[in-house]
Write a protein that holds these residues in place. Structure first.
Motif, PDB file in Angstrom:
ATOM      1  N   TRP A 178       8.140 -11.907  12.671  1.00  0.00           N
ATOM      2  CA  TRP A 178       9.520 -12.110  13.152  1.00  0.00           C
ATOM      3  C   TRP A 178       9.598 -11.888  14.661  1.00  0.00           C
ATOM      4  O   TRP A 178      10.250 -12.652  15.380  1.00  0.00           O
ATOM      5  N   LEU A 179       8.929 -10.836  15.148  1.00  0.00           N
ATOM      6  CA  LEU A 179       8.955 -10.544  16.581  1.00  0.00           C
ATOM      7  C   LEU A 179       8.182 -11.587  17.385  1.00  0.00           C
ATOM      8  O   LEU A 179       8.629 -12.055  18.433  1.00  0.00           O
ATOM      9  N   LEU A 180       7.007 -11.962  16.869  1.00  0.00           N
ATOM     10  CA  LEU A 180       6.116 -12.816  17.650  1.00  0.00           C
ATOM     11  C   LEU A 180       6.611 -14.255  17.758  1.00  0.00           C
ATOM     12  O   LEU A 180       6.238 -14.957  18.703  1.00  0.00           O
ATOM     13  N   ARG A 181       7.409 -14.712  16.811  1.00  0.00           N
ATOM     14  CA  ARG A 181       7.885 -16.084  16.911  1.00  0.00           C
ATOM     15  C   ARG A 181       9.058 -16.225  17.873  1.00  0.00           C
ATOM     16  O   ARG A 181       9.503 -17.324  18.157  1.00  0.00           O
ATOM     17  N   ARG A 182       9.545 -15.075  18.401  1.00  0.00           N
ATOM     18  CA  ARG A 182      10.648 -15.076  19.364  1.00  0.00           C
ATOM     19  C   ARG A 182      10.114 -14.671  20.735  1.00  0.00           C
ATOM     20  O   ARG A 182       9.738 -13.506  20.927  1.00  0.00           O
ATOM     21  N   PRO A 183      10.086 -15.595  21.677  1.00  0.00           N
ATOM     22  CA  PRO A 183       9.466 -15.295  22.984  1.00  0.00           C
ATOM     23  C   PRO A 183      10.068 -14.079  23.673  1.00  0.00           C
ATOM     24  O   PRO A 183       9.328 -13.246  24.215  1.00  0.00           O
ATOM     25  N   LEU A 184      11.390 -13.946  23.671  1.00  0.00           N
ATOM     26  CA  LEU A 184      12.012 -12.826  24.381  1.00  0.00           C
ATOM     27  C   LEU A 184      11.594 -11.494  23.765  1.00  0.00           C
ATOM     28  O   LEU A 184      11.269 -10.534  24.478  1.00  0.00           O
ATOM     29  N   ALA A 185      11.595 -11.417  22.440  1.00  0.00           N
ATOM     30  CA  ALA A 185      11.213 -10.169  21.768  1.00  0.00           C
ATOM     31  C   ALA A 185       9.742  -9.839  22.021  1.00  0.00           C
ATOM     32  O   ALA A 185       9.382  -8.694  22.301  1.00  0.00           O
ATOM     33  N   ALA A 186       8.877 -10.858  21.941  1.00  0.00           N
ATOM     34  CA  ALA A 186       7.448 -10.618  22.129  1.00  0.00           C
ATOM     35  C   ALA A 186       7.136 -10.193  23.557  1.00  0.00           C
ATOM     36  O   ALA A 186       6.373  -9.249  23.788  1.00  0.00           O
ATOM     37  N   VAL A 187       7.723 -10.896  24.528  1.00  0.00           N
ATOM     38  CA  VAL A 187       7.485 -10.551  25.927  1.00  0.00           C
ATOM     39  C   VAL A 187       8.049  -9.169  26.246  1.00  0.00           C
ATOM     40  O   VAL A 187       7.426  -8.369  26.961  1.00  0.00           O
ATOM     41  N   GLY A 188       9.235  -8.878  25.711  1.00  0.00           N
ATOM     42  CA  GLY A 188       9.821  -7.555  25.934  1.00  0.00           C
ATOM     43  C   GLY A 188       8.945  -6.452  25.372  1.00  0.00           C
ATOM     44  O   GLY A 188       8.742  -5.409  26.013  1.00  0.00           O
ATOM     45  N   LEU A 189       8.383  -6.678  24.166  1.00  0.00           N
ATOM     46  CA  LEU A 189       7.484  -5.692  23.568  1.00  0.00           C
ATOM     47  C   LEU A 189       6.231  -5.514  24.428  1.00  0.00           C
ATOM     48  O   LEU A 189       5.763  -4.389  24.640  1.00  0.00           O
ATOM     49  N   ALA A 190       5.709  -6.617  24.962  1.00  0.00           N
ATOM     50  CA  ALA A 190       4.524  -6.537  25.815  1.00  0.00           C
ATOM     51  C   ALA A 190       4.813  -5.750  27.091  1.00  0.00           C
ATOM     52  O   ALA A 190       3.989  -4.945  27.540  1.00  0.00           O
ATOM     53  N   ILE A 191       5.992  -5.970  27.671  1.00  0.00           N
ATOM     54  CA  ILE A 191       6.354  -5.243  28.896  1.00  0.00           C
ATOM     55  C   ILE A 191       6.466  -3.748  28.625  1.00  0.00           C
ATOM     56  O   ILE A 191       5.990  -2.910  29.406  1.00  0.00           O
ATOM     57  N   VAL A 192       7.086  -3.398  27.501  1.00  0.00           N
ATOM     58  CA  VAL A 192       7.214  -1.983  27.134  1.00  0.00           C
ATOM     59  C   VAL A 192       5.825  -1.349  26.981  1.00  0.00           C
ATOM     60  O   VAL A 192       5.574  -0.229  27.449  1.00  0.00           O
ATOM     61  N   MET A 193       4.902  -2.067  26.346  1.00  0.00           N
ATOM     62  CA  MET A 193       3.550  -1.529  26.152  1.00  0.00           C
ATOM     63  C   MET A 193       2.833  -1.361  27.486  1.00  0.00           C
ATOM     64  O   MET A 193       2.159  -0.350  27.719  1.00  0.00           O
ATOM     65  N   VAL A 194       2.984  -2.336  28.379  1.00  0.00           N
ATOM     66  CA  VAL A 194       2.323  -2.250  29.685  1.00  0.00           C
ATOM     67  C   VAL A 194       2.844  -1.068  30.482  1.00  0.00           C
ATOM     68  O   VAL A 194       2.078  -0.294  31.075  1.00  0.00           O
ATOM     69  N   VAL A 195       4.157  -0.896  30.491  1.00  0.00           N
ATOM     70  CA  VAL A 195       4.749   0.229  31.222  1.00  0.00           C
ATOM     71  C   VAL A 195       4.299   1.552  30.616  1.00  0.00           C
ATOM     72  O   VAL A 195       3.946   2.510  31.327  1.00  0.00           O
ATOM     73  N   GLY A 196       4.278   1.626  29.279  1.00  0.00           N
ATOM     74  CA  GLY A 196       3.871   2.864  28.624  1.00  0.00           C
ATOM     75  C   GLY A 196       2.434   3.240  28.896  1.00  0.00           C
ATOM     76  O   GLY A 196       2.082   4.420  28.959  1.00  0.00           O
ATOM     77  N   VAL A 197       1.570   2.225  29.080  1.00  0.00           N
ATOM     78  CA  VAL A 197       0.152   2.488  29.304  1.00  0.00           C
ATOM     79  C   VAL A 197      -0.139   2.810  30.761  1.00  0.00           C
ATOM     80  O   VAL A 197      -0.957   3.689  31.074  1.00  0.00           O
ATOM     81  N   THR A 198       0.515   2.115  31.681  1.00  0.00           N
ATOM     82  CA  THR A 198       0.178   2.265  33.100  1.00  0.00           C
ATOM     83  C   THR A 198       0.970   3.343  33.811  1.00  0.00           C
ATOM     84  O   THR A 198       0.530   3.850  34.846  1.00  0.00           O
ATOM     85  N   ALA A 199       2.139   3.691  33.305  1.00  0.00           N
ATOM     86  CA  ALA A 199       2.962   4.713  33.963  1.00  0.00           C
ATOM     87  C   ALA A 199       2.676   6.078  33.362  1.00  0.00           C
ATOM     88  O   ALA A 199       2.551   6.210  32.146  1.00  0.00           O
ATOM     89  N   ARG A 200       2.545   7.069  34.192  1.00  0.00           N
ATOM     90  CA  ARG A 200       2.316   8.432  33.704  1.00  0.00           C
ATOM     91  C   ARG A 200       3.635   9.028  33.241  1.00  0.00           C
ATOM     92  O   ARG A 200       4.554   9.239  34.025  1.00  0.00           O
ATOM     93  N   LEU A 201       3.728   9.264  31.945  1.00  0.00           N
ATOM     94  CA  LEU A 201       4.941   9.829  31.389  1.00  0.00           C
ATOM     95  C   LEU A 201       4.930  11.347  31.569  1.00  0.00           C
ATOM     96  O   LEU A 201       3.894  11.991  31.378  1.00  0.00           O
TER      97      LEU A 201
END
Length: 756
Positions: free
Chosen positions: A471-494
């Motif tokens: 369901w998420l992957l067939r929707r570009p906005l949801a998939a891209v948003g999820l990817a951005i969240v993952m990138v920020v979570g991995v590269t930013a020091r929380l």
């Protein structure tokens, strides 16, 4: 077929957990099956239930019989008496050198065919683990040898005994020609990359045939953090690439029809010989065949059925695989690729090119399926695994194929093999770079408690993600948003709430069974004393403290649990100097420190005795060892503890004694040299070992005692009598195995310690 595979797995697990009592359970299963077969729904379900029951009985019976064959034989009986024996058998695993406490040793498995002990000779076939000297390193796989030694009981259920103090082997027969051929190819693969840097030289053979000897432990940690460990061991991917390459060559040579199946079968056989016929290799080969089936027409259904067949067959042949982590990961990864990846690919293909959708869905599905098991065994969840696998995917195939081609070509023309091997090494260089850079990301991995409840919760979360992913992957906005969240979570020091605590002056990092301490010298600056056994552990501890500048690192002595993490402390930080003990022993630790420091452009120096140095808020003085003390030991590190660098530090008015692993003679000498020494904080020597001069330790009247120790260690650290003696004098004792990272804080002149 998948249901039969599940039942076979459960039956094998039950046999390992229940032993002979499994027959009672199987009797009940058989009764239920008989009732189902005779019931009103027998036409629809009776055959299925009977089939499930037959598989369960067959697998459990195989497991119990195998366990009894190993545990109830003359070798096991002689081992229980710790008898001296003479053994004759066949070498069935490659010799593996390991560092013993006092000397280098070699481990290998021997299929014993004849044993003589207590005046009686028995002929049989049973597996034994041999622990011998360096001469065993030349014992070739497949050779028949005779040796002698003392038998001892084995811990694992797949061994009849352990042969200790094994005499050097006498070779009775050389390996068969196919084993010699496979050994020659493996040696040629290593030779084809022998001129390349260390990491590339070690990783190319690991990719091609699972030969990971010489792989840097720090790099292995980076591969674990980034979810790339499967590249350093024999897996179904290796077989798929090698056999797929052979099939392509066969098609180029106009091989068609059934002859292609013959080429594939020969490729599988050759791969197994090259990678060795151990259970893990057989499992990988079978899973690779399943992967090849998934590539054909109607691949998903055929591969899913084949996976069920593979599980049943493997457990019938090797029931012990049921409790193997590697087997679980192989099955789960293959199931994830076969079941989840097609739906995810189709969802992504609605708005992405199909090849991109496939490249993303395959590693993501495999990683999600394996996540609960990986978390259970490692205590962490990799957040960069999917991206890392995507990044290395273009290089894995060429590196594997070129590595194999270099080895084969090198048999005839060594120079040509080296040229092709260089191409494989270049590809591997990219994989190494991805692993190192990925592991350095602040959010590369998420710590996850390895308890039943937390792992079950993670498994439920993975199921939810698997269902929601299409369901998420067939929707570009949801998939891209999820990817951005993952990138920020991995590269930013929380930020870590409440850590480090305000007013901290010292942190003892939780690095397991080892020492790593951080003295705060100022904002983002600290002096590091010892670096523990794990580069990633000390690196993470320093990252959490925000340390970017290290004026100097002091290594109290050269034991692995104090120096092997040096690469993690140096990585990405401005480091001034590395200082060490005078005694250059053990030699393995000295060599590791020298090479790691040299890679960072540093040359270690001996810590200067009695000189007081001030670095920011830290004042530091070396109390031990004395000038003129020995600089050379026996080479095995047996005298290194008493040559530990002992430091007296003062940070913001807090006096701290860092005693390394100093033994009682050294402690007594310090007591005579420094009568009346009084400190606020004591780093308890040698992880709280019972070998202490308690009069000296209690005379220090420390307010806080810190013990760096690994949970469930085999050394009995820390000793209860040592902790009790300190606590009776008013010292508050904290341990890393129970409290995690430990911080000493000072506020209003009051010294206290807190755990993370």
């Amino acid at each position: 077929m998948p249901l039969l595979g599940v039942v076979a797995w459960l039956a094998a697990l039950a046999s390992h957990l229940l032993g002979a009592w499994v027959w009672v359970l199987l009797g009940a299963v058989a009764a239920v099956a008989a009732a189902a077969a005779a019931g009103p729904s027998r036409r629809r379900h009776g055959a299925t239930v009977v089939g499930l029951a037959l598989v369960a009985v067959a697998v459990a019976g195989s497991a119990v019989l195998r366990q009894q064959a190993i545990s109830d034989n003359p070798v096991a009986e002689l081992a229980s008496d710790r008898a001296a024996v003479v053994l004759t058998g066949t070498v069935v695993s490659d010799p593996r050198p390991v560092s013993g406490r006092f000397a280098e040793q070699v481990l290998l498995r021997l299929e014993v065919r004849e044993v003589t002990g207590r005046g009686v000779t028995h002929r049989l076939a049973t597996p034994v683990l041999v622990i011998g000297g360096e001469a065993w390193a030349a014992a070739a796989l497949g050779s028949r040898v005779r040796t002698s030694g003392l038998l001892a009981p084995a811990d694992g259920g797949d061994l009849a005994a352990v042969l200790t103090s094994a005499r050097d082997p006498v070779v009775l027969e050389r390996p068969d020609v196919w084993w010699r051929g496979a050994g020659a190819v493996r040696a040629s693969i290593r030779a084809s990359v022998a001129h390349r840097p260390d990491d590339q030289r070690a990783l190319v053979p690991a990719l091609v045939d699972g030969d990971d000897a010489g792989l840097d432990p720090a790099l292995a940690d980076d591969f674990r953090t980034t979810g790339l460990t499967h590249l350093t061991a024999v897996s179904g991917t290796n077989l798929t690439l090698v056999v797929g390459f052979l099939l392509i060559l066969a098609r180029w040579c106009r091989v068609r029809g059934r002859w292609l199946y013959a080429v594939g079968a020969l490729g599988i056989l050759g791969f197994v010989l090259l990678a060795r016929t151990e259970p893990s290799v057989l499992r990988a080969a079978v899973m690779g065949v399943v992967g090849l089936l998934a590539m054909g027409s109607n691949g998903q259904q055929r591969a899913f059925r084949a996976l069920g067949v593979a599980v049943v067959v493997l457990l019938l042949v090797q029931p012990g695989l049921a409790v193997s982590v590697g087997f679980a990961l192989s099955v789960l990864a293959t199931a994830g690729i076969v079941v989840l990846a097609p739906g995810w690919r189709d969802a992504l293909a609605r708005w992405l090119p199909r090849w991109v959708a496939e490249a993303v869905s395959v590693p993501a599905a495999a990683q999600l399926a394996c996540t609960p098991v990986v978390a259970a065994i490692s205590g962490q969840v990799s957040l960069v695994a999917v991206v890392a696998n995507l990044a290395v995917a273009p290089a894995v195939g060429p590196a594997t194929v070129l590595g194999l081609a270099g080895g084969l070509l090198g048999l005839a023309i060594p120079a040509a093999g080296s040229v092709v091997g260089t191409g494989a090494a270049w590809c591997v260089g990219w994989i190494v770079a991805v692993a190192r850079r990925g592991a350095d990301l602040p959010g590369a991995a998420l710590d996850w408690e390895a308890g039943v409840g937390s792992v079950a919760g993670l498994g439920l979360l993975c199921v939810v993600l698997a269902v929601a992913a299409p369901w998420l992957l067939r929707r570009p906005l949801a998939a891209v948003g999820l990817a951005i969240v993952m990138v920020v979570g991995v590269t930013a020091r929380l930020p870590s709430p409440g850590w480090p605590p305000a007013g901290w002056v010292l942190v003892m990092c939780d690095v397991g069974q080892g020492d790593a301490l951080v003295l705060r010298a100022g904002p983002r600056t600290a002096v590091v004393v010892d670096v523990g056994p794990d580069p990633s552990a000390v690196d993470g501890c320093l990252d959490d403290l925000g340390i970017d500048v290290v004026p100097f690192v002091v290594l109290t002595h050269f034991h692995a649990d104090h120096v092997d993490g040096l690469g993690g402390a140096l990585d990405g930080r401005e480091v001034g100097e590395v200082e060490t003990s005078r005694m250059l022993d053990p030699t393995s630790g000295v060599e590791a420190v020298l090479s790691t420091a040299a890679a960072a452009g540093l040359a270690p120096l001996v810590a200067p005795y009695a000189e007081t140095r001030v670095v920011g808020e830290v004042a530091l003085q070396v109390l031990w060892p004395l000038p003129g003390s020995p600089t050379e030991g026996t080479g095995d590190g047996s005298h290194a503890n008493d040559a530990s660098v002992v430091l007296l530090a003062e940070v913001r008015g807090v006096r701290i004694l860092l005693a390394g692993d100093l033994e009682p003679p050294g402690q007594a000498a310090l007591a005579r040299m420094l009568p009346g020494l009084d400190v606020d904080v004591l780093k308890v020597p040698h992880h709280g070992s019972r070998h202490q001069d308690l009069d000296f330790l209690t005379s220090l009247r420390a307010e806080v005692g810190l013990v760096s120790v690994g949970a469930d260690n085999d050394y009995g650290h820390p000793a209860g009598e040592v902790l009790d003696a300190l606590e009776r004098t008013g010292t508050e004792v904290l341990r890393t195995d129970t409290a995690g990272d430990l911080a000493v804080v000072v506020e209003g002149g009051v010294v206290a310690a807190v755990g993370r």
